[in-house]
Design an enzyme around this catalytic site. Structure first.
Site: not given
Ligand SMILES: NC(=O)c1ccc[n+]([C@@H]2O[C@H](COP(=O)([O-])OP(=O)(O)OC[C@H]3O[C@@H](n4cnc5c(N)ncnc54)[C@H](OP(=O)(O)O)[C@@H]3O)[C@@H](O)[C@H]2O)c1
Length: 391
Positions: A38-39, A101-102, A104, A125, A154, A209, A271
């Site tokens: 839930y990022g 991604d890390a 995942q 991604h 997001g 990307d 201009s």
């Molecule tokens: N942000 C963008 O603009 C964007 C755009 C397009 C695609 N994407 C892709 O969408 C995907 C998600 O990206 P995002 O930006 O939403 O999120 P993010 O900030 O990259 O990740 C946040 C989420 O991952 C959880 N998390 C991180 N490490 C973890 C671990 N080791 N174990 C369990 N949970 C973990 C976090 O939990 P906590 O809150 O507890 O830390 C949170 O729910 C990625 O593949 C990214 O590349 C992102």
């Protein structure tokens, strides 16, 4: 699919005409979408799916920011919010893997151990799958492997949805185990709030990307803005002047107009002095930055950027170190000046009214000046140029 002309190249797109929301709902009516993470993306996509009437559940570890956000957004523990991957995968038919991604990479063995045949595994991604030799993410052949990648943050996914528009997203099918992967991914793409979808592959999505965000979307622009600001300051310009000429005018005036109407319109609407300068210097900047762009793309393709992401973002102290790095930007003169400039924007006066009189005074003074300046001689975007063709 509609075929459209992109600068002379015919490409396919899926709009809401080809996949209206009721049709997407119909395709997804027997599906439960389980969002892991839930990022920013999990939040935006999850809330849009919920508001679009799709059955959706969230998987988010407890204790972090994601959990707090999920509770604040009305997800209910045990009903549609779960702490473990296993609980979500047991209930869902489409799993959106939206951890960092890390994250995942770290959590993949757990997810892989509970996937069932016929489920769809969806990414936003191409990272984990394309760099599988580094992440270990190799989905079993019995599941669909699909991608919907919103081309924006997001928060924009959600904001555009609430505004009644939609973000554009790319989509791809990496593996079609059920014969339904394509209709599943297109329906999911529309249901998460995409305005239109364009096809890609996992490889092309991740290479473009990673290049984009390191380049013009963020890295290059931050670096180039700093270089211009530093030169202006070294030559005796004040912080407010240097910041206004570098960041404020671009982000508040020119870039939104460029986005709306195209660069030719933008240059044409300036201009004549600005037109000449922009047209001449664009070539120099292109020549100067192209080798850096090529170096960047090579670094993406070799996997060096992916490895660096996994090594740094997966470290337990990543967030602390990130704060330290962001603090360097936050506390440098340029961006401290930026905070003051932002506080002077009329829309930010409310804070000043609540007791910050000096800022309010300064804002008033500046507003008067700006209004007078605008009246006297509009420097940029002085008149809309005639529209050529359809933009
Ligand atoms: N942000 C963008 O603009 C964007 C755009 C397009 C695609 N994407 C892709 O969408 C995907 C998600 O990206 P995002 O930006 O939403 O999120 P993010 O900030 O990259 O990740 C946040 C989420 O991952 C959880 N998390 C991180 N490490 C973890 C671990 N080791 N174990 C369990 N949970 C973990 C976090 O939990 P906590 O809150 O507890 O830390 C949170 O729910 C990625 O593949 C990214 O590349 C992102």
């Amino acid at each position: 699919m509609a075929i459209m002309d992109f600068g002379g190249v015919q490409e396919e797109v899926v709009t809401r005409e080809e996949m209206p929301l009721p049709r997407a709902r119909q395709i997804l009516k027997n599906e439960v979408v389980g969002i892991l993470g839930y990022g920013p993306q999990g939040q935006g996509q999850g809330m849009n799916l919920r508001d679009n009437g799709i059955k959706v559940i969230i998987g988010q570890r407890k204790g972090g920011r994601g959990w707090k956000d999920a509770i604040a957004d009305g997800w209910v523990e045990g009903k549609n919010l779960f702490q473990t991957i296993e609980e979500v995968v047991a209930r869902a038919t489409i799993i959106e893997f939206l951890l960092s991604d890390a994250g995942q990479k770290e959590q993949w063995p757990k997810l892989a151990s509970c996937l069932r045949a016929g489920q769809a595994l969806s990414f936003s991604h191409g990272f984990s799958v394309v760099f599988r030799d580094r992440t270990g993410v190799v989905p079993p052949p019995s599941v669909d492997v699909i991608l919907v990648a919103p081309k924006g943050a997001g928060r924009t996914v959600r904001a555009n949805f609430l505004a009644g528009s939609g973000i554009n997203s790319s989509f791809a099918v990496h593996q079609d185990a059920t014969g339904r992967a394509r209709e599943r991914v297109i329906a999911l793409g529309i249901a998460i709030g995409s305005g239109y979808l364009f096809p890609t592959t996992f490889e092309n999505e991740v290479y473009s990307d990673l290049t984009g965000e390191r380049g013009v979307l963020l890295g290059a622009i931050a670096g180039m803005m700093k270089a211009q600001y530093d030169v202006l300051r070294a030559m005796g310009h004040s912080p407010s002047e240097a910041f206004n000429e570098t960041v404020e005018e671009s982000t508040q005036s020119l870039y939104p107009l460029m986005g709306k109407n195209g660069v030719d319109w933008m240059i044409g609407a300036c201009s004549t002095t600005a037109q000449r300068g922009a047209l001449d210097w664009a070539k120099k900047f292109e020549a100067a930055t192209k080798p850096v762009m090529e170096e960047l793309y090579r670094s993406v393709r070799t996997g060096a950027e992916a490895q660096r992401t996994l090594d740094t973002c997966g470290a337990p102290d990543y967030r602390e170190r990130l704060e330290g790095e962001l603090d360097v930007w936050r506390t440098m003169e340029m961006w401290k000046a930026g905070a003051t400039v932002r506080s002077l924007r009329p829309e930010n006066w409310a804070g000043a009214k609540a007791g910050k009189a000096p800022a309010r005074k300064a804002a008033k003074k500046s507003a008067k000046k700006t209004a007078a300046k605008k009246k006297a001689a509009p420097k940029r975007a002085k008149r809309p140029a005639k529209k050529k063709g359809k933009r």
